[in-house]
Motif scaffolding. Structure first.
Motif, PDB file in Angstrom:
ATOM      1  N   GLU A 165       7.212  27.206  30.280  1.00 12.73           N
ATOM      2  CA  GLU A 165       7.899  27.176  31.578  1.00 12.73           C
ATOM      3  C   GLU A 165       6.881  27.181  32.729  1.00 12.73           C
ATOM      4  O   GLU A 165       7.007  26.420  33.698  1.00 12.73           O
ATOM      5  CB  GLU A 165       8.827  28.380  31.685  1.00 12.73           C
ATOM      6  CG  GLU A 165       9.675  28.394  32.922  1.00 12.73           C
ATOM      7  CD  GLU A 165      10.611  29.602  32.965  1.00 12.73           C
ATOM      8  OE1 GLU A 165      11.150  29.856  34.044  1.00 12.73           O
ATOM      9  OE2 GLU A 165      10.786  30.280  31.928  1.00 12.73           O
ATOM     10  N   LEU A 166       5.852  28.034  32.607  1.00 10.62           N
ATOM     11  CA  LEU A 166       4.805  28.059  33.624  1.00 10.62           C
ATOM     12  C   LEU A 166       4.031  26.747  33.668  1.00 10.62           C
ATOM     13  O   LEU A 166       3.697  26.243  34.744  1.00 10.62           O
ATOM     14  CB  LEU A 166       3.828  29.215  33.363  1.00 10.62           C
ATOM     15  CG  LEU A 166       4.303  30.614  33.690  1.00 10.62           C
ATOM     16  CD1 LEU A 166       3.247  31.631  33.303  1.00 10.62           C
ATOM     17  CD2 LEU A 166       4.656  30.749  35.154  1.00 10.62           C
ATOM     18  N   LEU A 167       3.763  26.178  32.507  1.00  5.79           N
ATOM     19  CA  LEU A 167       3.027  24.912  32.431  1.00  5.79           C
ATOM     20  C   LEU A 167       3.824  23.786  33.091  1.00  5.79           C
ATOM     21  O   LEU A 167       3.268  22.988  33.863  1.00  5.79           O
ATOM     22  CB  LEU A 167       2.700  24.578  30.977  1.00  5.79           C
ATOM     23  CG  LEU A 167       1.867  23.326  30.726  1.00  5.79           C
ATOM     24  CD1 LEU A 167       0.528  23.405  31.454  1.00  5.79           C
ATOM     25  CD2 LEU A 167       1.639  23.134  29.239  1.00  5.79           C
ATOM     26  N   ALA A 168       5.111  23.732  32.834  1.00  3.29           N
ATOM     27  CA  ALA A 168       5.959  22.707  33.463  1.00  3.29           C
ATOM     28  C   ALA A 168       5.992  22.898  34.975  1.00  3.29           C
ATOM     29  O   ALA A 168       5.911  21.927  35.740  1.00  3.29           O
ATOM     30  CB  ALA A 168       7.360  22.769  32.885  1.00  3.29           C
ATOM     31  N   TYR A 169       6.094  24.140  35.413  1.00  2.00           N
ATOM     32  CA  TYR A 169       6.094  24.430  36.849  1.00  2.00           C
ATOM     33  C   TYR A 169       4.761  24.010  37.478  1.00  2.00           C
ATOM     34  O   TYR A 169       4.728  23.386  38.542  1.00  2.00           O
ATOM     35  CB  TYR A 169       6.352  25.919  37.088  1.00  2.00           C
ATOM     36  CG  TYR A 169       6.284  26.318  38.533  1.00  2.00           C
ATOM     37  CD1 TYR A 169       7.376  26.139  39.373  1.00  2.00           C
ATOM     38  CD2 TYR A 169       5.125  26.872  39.070  1.00  2.00           C
ATOM     39  CE1 TYR A 169       7.320  26.505  40.707  1.00  2.00           C
ATOM     40  CE2 TYR A 169       5.056  27.230  40.404  1.00  2.00           C
ATOM     41  CZ  TYR A 169       6.153  27.040  41.216  1.00  2.00           C
ATOM     42  OH  TYR A 169       6.089  27.390  42.538  1.00  2.00           O
ATOM     43  N   GLU A 170       3.665  24.357  36.821  1.00  2.00           N
ATOM     44  CA  GLU A 170       2.335  24.014  37.341  1.00  2.00           C
ATOM     45  C   GLU A 170       2.165  22.509  37.454  1.00  2.00           C
ATOM     46  O   GLU A 170       1.680  22.003  38.466  1.00  2.00           O
ATOM     47  CB  GLU A 170       1.249  24.613  36.439  1.00  2.00           C
ATOM     48  CG  GLU A 170      -0.159  24.312  36.882  1.00  2.00           C
ATOM     49  CD  GLU A 170      -0.520  24.929  38.215  1.00  2.00           C
ATOM     50  OE1 GLU A 170      -1.227  24.253  38.995  1.00  2.00           O
ATOM     51  OE2 GLU A 170      -0.112  26.056  38.515  1.00  2.00           O
ATOM     52  N   ARG A 171       2.564  21.781  36.426  1.00  2.00           N
ATOM     53  CA  ARG A 171       2.411  20.317  36.456  1.00  2.00           C
ATOM     54  C   ARG A 171       3.275  19.674  37.529  1.00  2.00           C
ATOM     55  O   ARG A 171       2.896  18.666  38.107  1.00  2.00           O
ATOM     56  CB  ARG A 171       2.739  19.741  35.086  1.00  2.00           C
ATOM     57  CG  ARG A 171       1.640  20.021  34.076  1.00  2.00           C
ATOM     58  CD  ARG A 171       1.900  19.350  32.761  1.00  2.00           C
ATOM     59  NE  ARG A 171       0.753  19.504  31.881  1.00  2.00           N
ATOM     60  CZ  ARG A 171       0.831  19.545  30.572  1.00  2.00           C
ATOM     61  NH1 ARG A 171       2.003  19.423  29.961  1.00  2.00           N
ATOM     62  NH2 ARG A 171      -0.255  19.686  29.841  1.00  2.00           N
ATOM     63  N   SER A 172       4.436  20.229  37.814  1.00  2.00           N
ATOM     64  CA  SER A 172       5.315  19.625  38.824  1.00  2.00           C
ATOM     65  C   SER A 172       4.996  20.087  40.245  1.00  2.00           C
ATOM     66  O   SER A 172       5.540  19.547  41.190  1.00  2.00           O
ATOM     67  CB  SER A 172       6.776  19.933  38.497  1.00  2.00           C
ATOM     68  OG  SER A 172       7.035  21.311  38.641  1.00  2.00           O
ATOM     69  N   HIS A 173       4.138  21.072  40.389  1.00  2.00           N
ATOM     70  CA  HIS A 173       3.830  21.577  41.731  1.00  2.00           C
ATOM     71  C   HIS A 173       2.352  21.344  42.070  1.00  2.00           C
ATOM     72  O   HIS A 173       2.010  20.287  42.544  1.00  2.00           O
ATOM     73  CB  HIS A 173       4.224  23.050  41.844  1.00  2.00           C
ATOM     74  CG  HIS A 173       5.699  23.235  41.909  1.00  2.00           C
ATOM     75  ND1 HIS A 173       6.501  23.221  40.796  1.00  2.00           N
ATOM     76  CD2 HIS A 173       6.529  23.395  42.962  1.00  2.00           C
ATOM     77  CE1 HIS A 173       7.759  23.377  41.163  1.00  2.00           C
ATOM     78  NE2 HIS A 173       7.811  23.485  42.476  1.00  2.00           N
ATOM     79  N   ALA A 174       1.500  22.309  41.832  1.00  2.00           N
ATOM     80  CA  ALA A 174       0.102  22.201  42.253  1.00  2.00           C
ATOM     81  C   ALA A 174      -0.730  21.344  41.301  1.00  2.00           C
ATOM     82  O   ALA A 174      -1.671  20.691  41.724  1.00  2.00           O
ATOM     83  CB  ALA A 174      -0.518  23.590  42.379  1.00  2.00           C
ATOM     84  N   ASP A 175      -0.419  21.368  40.026  1.00  2.00           N
ATOM     85  CA  ASP A 175      -1.150  20.619  38.995  1.00  2.00           C
ATOM     86  C   ASP A 175      -2.654  20.891  39.051  1.00  2.00           C
ATOM     87  O   ASP A 175      -3.470  19.983  39.043  1.00  2.00           O
ATOM     88  CB  ASP A 175      -0.859  19.124  39.106  1.00  2.00           C
ATOM     89  CG  ASP A 175      -1.096  18.392  37.790  1.00  2.00           C
ATOM     90  OD1 ASP A 175      -1.130  19.058  36.739  1.00  2.00           O
ATOM     91  OD2 ASP A 175      -1.273  17.162  37.827  1.00  2.00           O
ATOM     92  N   ARG A 176      -2.994  22.186  39.105  1.00  2.00           N
ATOM     93  CA  ARG A 176      -4.404  22.601  39.127  1.00  2.00           C
ATOM     94  C   ARG A 176      -4.975  22.473  37.716  1.00  2.00           C
ATOM     95  O   ARG A 176      -4.422  23.021  36.770  1.00  2.00           O
ATOM     96  CB  ARG A 176      -4.528  24.039  39.612  1.00  2.00           C
ATOM     97  CG  ARG A 176      -4.005  24.235  41.027  1.00  2.00           C
ATOM     98  CD  ARG A 176      -3.924  25.687  41.369  1.00  2.00           C
ATOM     99  NE  ARG A 176      -2.890  26.322  40.533  1.00  2.00           N
ATOM    100  CZ  ARG A 176      -2.660  27.621  40.490  1.00  2.00           C
ATOM    101  NH1 ARG A 176      -3.373  28.448  41.206  1.00  2.00           N
ATOM    102  NH2 ARG A 176      -1.716  28.111  39.720  1.00  2.00           N
ATOM    103  N   VAL A 177      -6.060  21.753  37.590  1.00  2.00           N
ATOM    104  CA  VAL A 177      -6.660  21.486  36.280  1.00  2.00           C
ATOM    105  C   VAL A 177      -7.023  22.785  35.552  1.00  2.00           C
ATOM    106  O   VAL A 177      -6.698  22.937  34.371  1.00  2.00           O
ATOM    107  CB  VAL A 177      -7.873  20.537  36.409  1.00  2.00           C
ATOM    108  CG1 VAL A 177      -8.598  20.390  35.089  1.00  2.00           C
ATOM    109  CG2 VAL A 177      -7.416  19.182  36.927  1.00  2.00           C
ATOM    110  N   PRO A 178      -7.687  23.773  36.202  1.00  2.00           N
ATOM    111  CA  PRO A 178      -8.013  24.999  35.457  1.00  2.00           C
ATOM    112  C   PRO A 178      -6.771  25.739  34.966  1.00  2.00           C
ATOM    113  O   PRO A 178      -6.766  26.269  33.853  1.00  2.00           O
ATOM    114  CB  PRO A 178      -8.775  25.854  36.475  1.00  2.00           C
ATOM    115  CG  PRO A 178      -9.244  24.919  37.516  1.00  2.00           C
ATOM    116  CD  PRO A 178      -8.265  23.797  37.549  1.00  2.00           C
TER     117      PRO A 178
END
Length: 116
Positions: free
Chosen positions: A36-49
């Motif tokens: 869930e966090l990974l999906a949120y990260e990819r759809s929002h900030a998409d920070r590589v680290p």
């Protein structure tokens, strides 16, 4: 405006966590919560680290690794009580100084030599 998906995340302060704090805090999450966090990260900030960290944690959980308690002392944005650096006090402040010889806006400069 706040994103409704942000309020439903397993880590409510996720957007404000530094990578070091995130690494420790995701140890206590299940694979579904990390996804869930990974999906949120990819759809929002998409920070590589952050994406790399969450993906690596999913790989650890895939073969059956169990979530742990994480590090309760991890960096948390809600712990603003301590400041970095030394406190400023009269004993630690720099000594007073004279204005530059060319003056400041509120204090005229001093003439050189014996000019009249």
């Amino acid at each position: 405006m706040t994103d409704p998906a942000r309020n439903a995340l397993p880590l409510p302060d996720y957007d404000h966590l530094p990578i070091g704090g995130l690494e420790s805090r995701i140890r206590s999450l299940s694979s579904e919560e990390v996804e869930e966090l990974l999906a949120y990260e990819r759809s929002h900030a998409d920070r590589v680290p952050a994406v790399d960290l969450l993906s690596a944690r999913l790989e650890q959980l895939a073969p059956g690794a169990e979530p742990t308690t994480g590090d309760p002392g991890a960096l948390r944005p809600e712990q603003h009580g301590s400041r970095a650096g030394s406190p400023v006090s009269p004993a630690t402040s720099s000594p007073p100084f004279s204005p530059p010889p060319h003056g400041t806006p509120d204090q005229r400069g001093k003439p050189k030599g014996n000019r009249t």
